[in-house]
Enzyme design. Structure first.
Site, PDB file in Angstrom:
ATOM      1  CD  GLN A  87      -3.100  -0.605   0.212  1.00 26.79           C
ATOM      2  OE1 GLN A  87      -3.030  -0.926  -0.957  1.00 26.79           O
ATOM      3  NE2 GLN A  87      -4.107   0.082   0.682  1.00 26.79           N
ATOM      4  CD  GLU A  88       2.520   3.633   3.896  1.00 29.00           C
ATOM      5  OE1 GLU A  88       2.832   4.628   3.214  1.00 29.00           O
ATOM      6  OE2 GLU A  88       1.799   3.718   4.913  1.00 29.00           O
TER       7      GLU A  88
END
Length: 332
Positions: A69-70
């Site tokens: 996600q990051e």
């Protein structure tokens, strides 16, 4: 399900570049000691498996989902806000929480051998910081990673910030994917979904509207204040959920969760029926449509605009393409 996330199409890629490529090519608290079942780049697998057992609140799958996600596992990622590296540490946070994970005497935010164990350690620190907050410990920890421990304590759980709620939902969906679970759509199912979506062209937009059975009244209210309670129709993810239900594939309800539950598709392999996601990051997915070929999709665009054919560049933040797969987990 192997490779359970939609892939980011090139770090820093613009919508125009992505569109051109497409047209041209036509839960529960975690358990300590859990194994890594998510598909991750081979060079990071051992690091994630080791760091993912730093404390009981963190698992290898959770850590892998957070890194996806990051940064999409990009060790050179840098956000507009200044977050750095594979785990997207802000410089001030790295200064206080970064560790020398590989023992070379240097704490380097750009080195995954330092950043990955630092991310796990920071998650553990946050988990301890919010351990007294009611609710799901994992969700509270993730919310604190995104919005800060103070916000989680202030609101007694996940704060009412759309970005943070999507962040928690998406990472949880990724981390809890059932290995060997739902199968991706085949070409026959994709054709069925497209046909179902075509049958709904002209149906009104309704914020929160639509389910596996078809159009429905929605909820209040959209960011612009539109009340879906008064309209029977679809929002963007309601339409895709309905279309693929007709093809025998159960999708999660929101665009962000559908992104998390889709197989990655690279530009050269995109085919009609794939889902097209819009947002500036994995945690800010705000729109989804069904690709039909030639640079077009069927979508429920926004309040006041019915289900229709739209060009892929109708929005400037085209982010990723994913192949739908059945959701084999409980609703997040």
């Amino acid at each position: 399900m192997k490779g359970s996330t939609a892939a980011v199409i090139g770090v820093g890629a613009t919508a125009a570049v992505v569109v051109a490529a497409l047209v041209q090519t036509a839960g529960d608290d975690p358990v300590a000691g859990a194994a890594l079942s998510m598909a991750v780049p081979a060079e990071y697998r051992t690091l994630i498996e080791k760091a993912g057992n730093t404390c009981p609140e963190v698992s290898p799958n959770l850590l892998a989902a957070l890194l996806m996600q990051e940064s999409g596992f990009n060790p050179n990622a840098k956000s507009r806000a200044g977050a750095q590296g594979i785990a997207q540490f802000m410089p001030s946070t790295w200064e206080s929480h970064g560790i020398d994970g590989n023992g070379d005497g240097i704490r380097d935010v750009w080195d995954p051998e330092d950043a990955i164990p630092s991310s796990a350690k920071y998650l553990c620190t946050i988990a301890d910081d919010v351990k007294g907050v009611p609710g799901n410990k994992q969700n509270n920890m993730l919310a604190a990673y995104n919005a800060g421990s103070g916000a989680v304590r202030e609101y007694g759980g996940v704060p009412p910030y759309k970005e943070t709620q999507n962040y928690v939902r998406s990472i949880t969906a990724l981390a809890n994917q059932n290995p060997g679970g739902g199968k991706v759509a085949d070409t026959g199912q994709a054709a069925t979904a497209i046909s179902a979506a075509k049958g709904m062209i002209g149906t009104p937009y309704s914020w929160g509207g639509g389910n596996a059975s078809g159009p429905s009244t929605g909820i209040c209210c959209s960011p612009g204040g539109q009340n879906g309670n008064t309209v029977t129709g679809f929002d963007c993810s309601g339409l895709t959920l309905y279309a693929y239900a007709k093809a025998g594939i159960t999708l999660p309800r929101t665009a962000a969760a559908q992104y998390a539950a889709s197989e990655p598709v690279q530009p050269g392999n995109v085919r009609p029926g794939d889902l097209v996601f819009y947002g500036t990051s994995a945690t800010s997915i705000h729109h989804v449509g069904i690709y039909v070929g030639g640079g077009w999709m069927i979508d429920a665009p926004r309040p006041g605009k019915p289900v229709r054919y739209s060009p892929l560049d109708t929005m400037r933040d085209l982010f990723a393409v994913g192949r739908p797969a059945s959701n084999t987990n409980k609703e997040i």
